[in-house]
Design a protein around this motif. Structure first.
Motif, mmCIF file in Angstrom:
data_model
loop_
_atom_site.group_PDB
_atom_site.id
_atom_site.type_symbol
_atom_site.label_atom_id
_atom_site.label_comp_id
_atom_site.label_asym_id
_atom_site.label_seq_id
_atom_site.Cartn_x
_atom_site.Cartn_y
_atom_site.Cartn_z
ATOM 1 N N ARG A 28 0.842 -0.906 0.038
ATOM 2 C CA ARG A 28 0.040 0.042 -0.170
ATOM 3 C C ARG A 28 0.889 1.258 0.042
ATOM 4 N N GLU A 52 -8.425 1.024 7.399
ATOM 5 C CA GLU A 52 -7.456 2.160 7.036
ATOM 6 C C GLU A 52 -7.329 2.442 5.409
ATOM 7 N N PRO A 54 -8.661 2.200 1.627
ATOM 8 C CA PRO A 54 -10.061 2.066 0.920
ATOM 9 C C PRO A 54 -10.070 0.762 -0.168
ATOM 10 N N ASP A 55 -8.782 0.328 -0.609
ATOM 11 C CA ASP A 55 -8.900 -0.785 -1.385
ATOM 12 C C ASP A 55 -8.404 -2.140 -0.827
#
Length: 261
Positions: A28, A52, A54-55
């Motif tokens: 990330r 924490e 979104p993906d």
């Protein structure tokens, strides 16, 4: 374990503990990254990561992870493997990456058939900061690409080499014991604890960076470059050698090979 590269697609993790969290954070940290799907266990880690990022998606079950992902990571303990994979249906076009210690690729292959693009990866916790060694075997181009900038990627030549390299990770806690011993000695000389620890940690970090920036330079050459005959560093190194410290490292690592994790 051979075939066309299956690039792209979501990646998923069966098992969501400390190592999975570190890998997810490393991935990330990139500017571009795939969608990541997590199994629900551990509950606290999967919920924290999904909240924490979104993906990063917390799935309801391991089956959902396998069904929705192109690349599936197995991040469970060896004694949990059979239970974690029970009832899961892998596809022939999937890539399976195992973090499972001491478990050969052939054993994984038997559990995830008909998937046949299978490899082992052994990252360390520093991968969360995109630092540290990452061992891969066998080489799969899509997995090399995924881990290429998450640390120093080492493609092992055999599963025995994975075991040998991985044994050296048993030196991590003693590294901090060395820090403690050096800082403790400074404290006995009256140095303030905070100053002692900062000096030791900064010095060792500097030496680590020097070594990483000196690729192609032998360790022996670095030793010579950091001491003068009769000087402080030569005296300490020779005293430790006479005490058998460096031989003790090899003996400790030999003993690790007898441990069944």
């Amino acid at each position: 374990m051979t075939g066309d590269t299956q690039a792209g697609g979501d990646i998923g993790f069966i098992g969501c503990g400390v190592l999975t969290e570190a890998v997810v954070r490393g991935i990330r940290a990139r500017s571009s990254h795939p969608v990541i799907r997590l199994s629900p266990r551990s509950d606290s880690v999967s919920r924290r990561l999904a909240g924490e990022f979104p993906d990063v998606i917390r799935e309801a079950s391991n089956k959902d992870v396998v069904r929705r992902c192109q690349t599936v990571f197995l991040a469970v303990r060896p004694d949990q493997l059979d239970h974690a994979l029970d009832g899961l249906e892998f596809r022939e076009d999937q890539t399976v990456v195992s973090f499972v210690a001491t478990t050969p690729v052939a054993r994984i292959a038997a559990l995830v058939a008909p998937a046949h693009r299978i490899c082992r990866v052994t990252p360390l916790p520093g991968i969360a900061r995109r630092q540290g060694p990452v061992i891969l075997f066998p080489a799969l181009p899509e997995i090399e690409a995924l881990f290429q900038d998450l640390g120093d990627l080492i493609v092992a030549r055999s599963e025995d080499e994975i075991s040998d390299l991985g044994s050296v990770s048993g030196m991590m806690s003693q590294f901090f014991m060395v820090q403690q011993a050096l800082a403790g000695w400074l404290e006995t000389r009256g140095v303030a604890p905070d100053a002692a620890l900062l000096y030791v940690r900064s010095m060792l970090a500097m030496l680590g960076e020097t070594a990483l920036e000196s690729r192609g330079v032998t360790s022996g050459a670095l030793v010579e470059g950091h001491e003068t005959p009769g000087g402080l560093n030569a005296h300490v190194r020779q005293s430790l050698a006479q005490a058998g410290v460096f031989d003790a490292y090899a003996a400790a690592l030999d003993s690790v090979m007898d441990i069944k994790l």
